[in-house]
Design a protein around this motif. Structure first.
Motif: not given
Length: 330
Positions: A205, A214, A236-237, A240-241, A250, A257-258
């Motif tokens: 991060y 993130v 979640k990472v 999405d990432v 974010i 969530e991350y």
């Protein structure tokens, strides 16, 4: 006046014939200019040069360059034992871990063609994100090769070192460095096996004045965390990432969530970033993260993790290993 006899005339004639034959033979061994030009055209380079396929096309470069200016990619060159004569100011200002190796290297700004010209390079290496007009100007100074910059384009750092090995004729040095890096990685994984459990997650991060990033799997500490140490990102990472180029800004509200079990955090302190980091870390959302409560947030020096090229990556692996181990011993 003395007359020349018949025998002498015959011998002179034979002498001329022999001499003519010798001259003809020598002429036959002499390199045919048109044939030589054809051979060079077929190989595509002059003596002492070679063609290298780069982002900006096939560039004729020195086979053994001695004075390299690198706008980026310092860690790749240093991994091969090559010290550039000039480097971009972004590297010099933001690469604390390469400070000793780059001592005495000239600063060519970001990027000053005039400063590059003063160094009389025989090869220039630049990231492909430079404007085409800048690359064109640099090409008038010396052969200029552009490549995707790993931290920007998401390319594999080890393949980047191999690319430089091919470019500079240092394939053996490239493979030797990669072997050394992989051996160090294997040792690091053994040391950390009892510190980070198989079910625990990790992620990278970064806090800016107006952003909370993130990072994807290659940015900052990402490559060493995931590709090298084999750690797992939160779901979640990963969704999405994770893929290169998908790093996400974010809000602090969705940070839980991350959040990973082990959070590796850098701060871009300029323009109010340091103040934003303090504000975020004083917030109840941050304080209630499991990683914060379990003392598993690792603050890293951004200037040690700005780049992911060659020697930078190797030194970052050492820093990460030592940081995690020292935290576990407290």
């Amino acid at each position: 006046m003395r007359r020349i006899g018949i025998k002498q005339i015959v011998w002179l004639g034979l002498l001329f014939v022999v001499m003519a034959a010798v001259i003809a033979a020598c002429s036959g061994r002499t390199e045919n200019p048109s044939s030589t030009a054809g051979n060079r055209a077929a190989t595509g380079n002059k003596p002492g040069t070679k063609l290298f396929k780069a982002e900006n096309g096939e560039i004729e470069i020195p086979a053994n360059p001695q004075r390299i200016v690198a706008i980026q990619f310092a860690g790749d060159l240093l991994a091969l034992g090559v010290k550039p004569v000039g480097i971009g100011s972004i590297v010099l200002n933001n690469s604390e871990q390469l400070k000793d190796e780059l001592a005495g290297v000239a600063d060519v700004g970001d990027v000053s063609v005039e400063k590059v010209l003063e160094l009389a390079p025989d090869l220039i290496v630049a990231p492909s994100y430079l404007p085409p007009e800048t690359v064109e100007k640099l090409g008038k100074v010396a052969p200029t090769v552009t490549l995707p910059w790993g931290g920007f384009a998401g390319s594999d750092p080890l393949e980047e070192v191999r690319t430089f090995g091919r470019m500079l004729g240092k394939e053996k040095e490239a493979e030797a460095w990669i072997a050394r890096y992989k051996e160090k990685a294997a040792q690091a994984k053994q040391k950390l096996a009892g510190v980070i459990g198989p079910g625990e997650t990790a992620a990278s991060y970064e806090i800016w004045a107006k952003n909370l990033w993130v990072w994807d799997k290659n940015q900052r500490a990402g490559y060493n965390l995931f590709a090298t140490l084999g750690l797992t990102p939160p779901d979640k990472v990963k969704k999405d990432v994770f893929e290169p180029g998908k790093s996400r800004d974010i809000s602090q509200e969705v940070l839980p969530e991350y959040a990973a079990d082990h959070m590796f955090v850098t701060v871009y302190q300029e323009e109010g970033g340091a103040e934003r980091a303090k504000e975020l870390m004083d917030n109840s959302i941050w304080k209630n993260l499991p990683s914060v409560k379990n003392n598993r947030v690792y603050l890293l020096n951004l200037k040690q993790f700005w780049f992911s090229d060659g020697l930078s990556l190797e030194k970052q692996l050492d820093i990460l290993t030592e940081t995690i181990l020292s935290r576990s011993q407290k």
